[in-house]
Enzyme design. Structure first.
Site, PDB file in Angstrom:
ATOM      1  N   GLU A 162     -27.447-100.998  63.197  1.00  0.00           N
ATOM      2  CA  GLU A 162     -27.680 -99.575  62.928  1.00  0.00           C
ATOM      3  C   GLU A 162     -26.345 -98.815  62.885  1.00  0.00           C
ATOM      4  OE1 GLU A 162     -30.057 -97.965  66.048  1.00  0.00           O
ATOM      5  OE2 GLU A 162     -30.282 -95.991  65.119  1.00  0.00           O
ATOM      6  N   ASP A 166     -28.244 -86.751  64.963  1.00  0.00           N
ATOM      7  CA  ASP A 166     -28.909 -86.095  66.083  1.00  0.00           C
ATOM      8  C   ASP A 166     -28.009 -85.512  67.176  1.00  0.00           C
ATOM      9  OD1 ASP A 166     -30.782 -87.357  64.558  1.00  0.00           O
ATOM     10  OD2 ASP A 166     -31.473 -88.713  66.122  1.00  0.00           O
TER      11      ASP A 166
HETATM   12  C1  9WN Z   1     -34.992 -89.166  65.361  1.00  0.00           C
HETATM   13  C2  9WN Z   1     -34.498 -93.385  61.777  1.00  0.00           C
HETATM   14  C3  9WN Z   1     -33.766 -92.198  62.361  1.00  0.00           C
HETATM   15  C4  9WN Z   1     -32.655 -91.686  61.418  1.00  0.00           C
HETATM   16  C5  9WN Z   1     -31.768 -90.661  62.100  1.00  0.00           C
HETATM   17  C6  9WN Z   1     -31.255 -91.252  63.402  1.00  0.00           C
HETATM   18  C7  9WN Z   1     -32.421 -91.669  64.299  1.00  0.00           C
HETATM   19  C8  9WN Z   1     -34.392 -90.578  65.351  1.00  0.00           C
HETATM   20  C9  9WN Z   1     -34.256 -91.079  66.776  1.00  0.00           C
HETATM   21  O1  9WN Z   1     -33.222 -92.601  63.623  1.00  0.00           O
HETATM   22  O2  9WN Z   1     -33.144 -90.504  64.664  1.00  0.00           O
HETATM   23  O3  9WN Z   1     -35.287 -88.776  64.048  1.00  0.00           O
HETATM   24  O4  9WN Z   1     -35.288 -91.409  67.385  1.00  0.00           O
HETATM   25  O5  9WN Z   1     -33.118 -91.168  67.291  1.00  0.00           O
HETATM   26  O6  9WN Z   1     -30.420 -90.362  64.060  1.00  0.00           O
HETATM   27  O7  9WN Z   1     -30.710 -90.298  61.248  1.00  0.00           O
HETATM   28  O8  9WN Z   1     -33.238 -91.113  60.285  1.00  0.00           O
HETATM   29  O9  9WN Z   1     -33.588 -94.367  61.391  1.00  0.00           O
END
Ligand code: 9WN
Length: 454
Positions: free
Chosen positions: A425, A190
């Site tokens: 994470e 992100d």
């Molecule tokens: C937005 C779920 C997701 C991963 C992404 C990570 C994070 C979300 C957030 O979490 O993104 O999609 O709310 O930050 O960056 O890679 O799929 O684990």
């Protein structure tokens, strides 16, 4: 329970158990984490931070589940693809309708998928994530072939083909044979520095976030997450796409963020390779998939490789320039089996440089961004910390390109991280301290997969 307490890891820190004991402890921790995050027909990435189903998480999760509960691996993928849109897009979030409003931001009311043509009955987001699902489906089948896995492949194959068609068709905004992403969330990385230049061109004001409640910083340290200004832009980009009801026609004219990402497009090429294998099993023709894989690989090299830096960079379609940051995204084309020898050598040199520190014996884990960059941030999400999924993808790429020495070093560094900190994470790229969610599903599942490859 959160499943994140590294019961095995605590004893690992105290003593010096044998490799077999460490592996058993890691395996127990991973299984406990995945069990705790199972939610009737899918796995949540994290009970606290991400309580719905995420697209590329599910592919990574299936790769771990197959080692302990193959039925759940297929269930995971089926649930995700049941929410596929009529145009073939696989949404990046499938919302669990049983959760209360506010359990995640931006939630289903913000995305408003119900008003878009071809959206499923279940509420979803309107964007995608890297298409890592076909390779995952193939590896799950290969790990535990059965009548059920064959049936699952028959069901998934046309859906995976539709996913590819969507990305190589409607999303080929640049016209060069690659898919473009319309939001940084589509890359899965992100707030990577890779997006700083294209994001700077998105008009936004951090104060708009006063109108919303960020759910993430109630569960994680704000200093380890994207900033309010990042979120203001994330929200603005979604709002622009949503205003056109997530239609892709005319994006080049009207959309504020259009980028070709090396990870998304490497996954796209690897998916065609996997589809060729799946095709032979389900009685379809593998030939067109092989041809498409070759074309995508050529386009990744032609459009995203910079001979001056010797690595891959995203291409900003609004300026038609490569973005300068050297991130872990640049190493991802190694998952392409037909990557030309010159680029394989270049990516290996980049990975083994002080920027990323890959080695047969690694003293620190693989970072998400160039360690030597002045704006390297060891605590902030995708701007420095180490993540298991990018390490796992590189590990696969190293095996594909016959570097078992480097693959072994990277695998060991993944084990060391989880043994010390648990199924976090992400991890501090110097100290290995666990960051973000303490019980994160893809950390557990990819660890299980790497452990099984003993
Ligand atoms: C937005 C779920 C997701 C991963 C992404 C990570 C994070 C979300 C957030 O979490 O993104 O999609 O709310 O930050 O960056 O890679 O799929 O684990």
């Amino acid at each position: 329970m959160n499943g994140g307490t590294p019961a095995g890891a605590a004893s690992l820190r105290a003593g010096d158990p044998s490799g077999a004991e460490r592996a058993a402890a890691l395996r127990r921790l991973a299984v406990t984490t995945l069990d705790a995050n199972w939610e009737h027909d899918h796995t949540v990435p994290s009970r606290t931070l991400y309580p719905h189903q995420w697209s590329w998480d599910s592919a990574f999760i299936a790769l771990g589940l197959v080692h302990v509960r193959p039925d759940r691996a297929w269930r995971e993928l089926r649930t995700l693809f049941a929410a596929q849109w009529a145009d073939g897009r696989v949404p990046h979030i499938v919302f669990n309708p049983a959760l209360r409003v506010g359990s995640y931001f931006p939630g289903p009311e913000f995305w408003d998928s119900g008003r878009a043509d071809g959206a499923p009955a279940t509420a979803t987001s309107g964007i995608v994530q890297p298409p890592v699902h076909a390779p995952a489906a193939w590896l799950v089948h290969r790990q535990a072939p059965s009548e059920a896995s064959l049936q699952a492949l028959h069901w998934l194959y046309p859906r995976l083909v539709a996913q590819q068609r969507y990305l190589t068709g409607r999303r080929d905004v640049g016209g060069g044979g690659l898919a473009c992403i319309v939001h940084p969330w589509e890359s899965g990385l992100d707030n990577s520095p890779a997006w700083d230049v294209p994001m700077a061109a998105v008009p936004a004001d951090a104060t708009v976030m006063r109108a919303y409640r960020r759910h993430d910083i109630a569960h994680a340290d704000a200093a380890h997450r994207p900033t309010d200004l990042d979120y203001a832009r994330y929200v603005a980009i979604v709002a622009a796409y949503r205003a056109g009801r997530y239609r892709d026609e005319g994006l080049a004219r009207r959309h504020p963020f259009l980028v070709e990402c090396p990870l998304v497009n490497s996954a796209l090429g690897a998916a065609e390779q996997a589809l060729a294998r799946i095709a032979t099993v389900v009685g379809a023709d593998p030939g067109p998939h092989r041809d498409r894989a070759a074309r995508i690989t050529e386009a990744v090299v032609a459009r995203l490789y910079d001979p001056v830096t010797g690595t891959f960079h995203p291409r900003d379609l609004r300026t038609d320039r490569l973005v300068p940051a050297r991130t872990v995204l640049g190493l991802m084309p190694l998952v392409l089996p037909d990557l030309p020898a010159r680029q394989v050598r270049a990516v290996l040199a980049e990975a083994c440089s002080p920027r990323f520190g890959l080695a047969a014996r690694m003293d620190r884990p693989l970072p998400s961004y160039d360690r030597t960059a002045p704006d390297f941030e060891p605590l902030r999400y995708w701007r420095g910390p180490s993540w298991l999924n990018t390490s796992w993808l590189l590990w696969r790429g190293l095996r594909t390109h016959h570097r078992p020495d480097l693959a072994a070093g990277l695998r060991e560094s993944m084990f060391a991280l989880v043994a010390q900190a648990g199924c976090h994470e992400y991890f501090h790229p110097d100290t290995g301290e666990g960051l973000g969610s303490p019980a994160f599903s893809w950390t557990a599942s990819l660890l299980l997969d790497a452990l099984a490859d003993g």
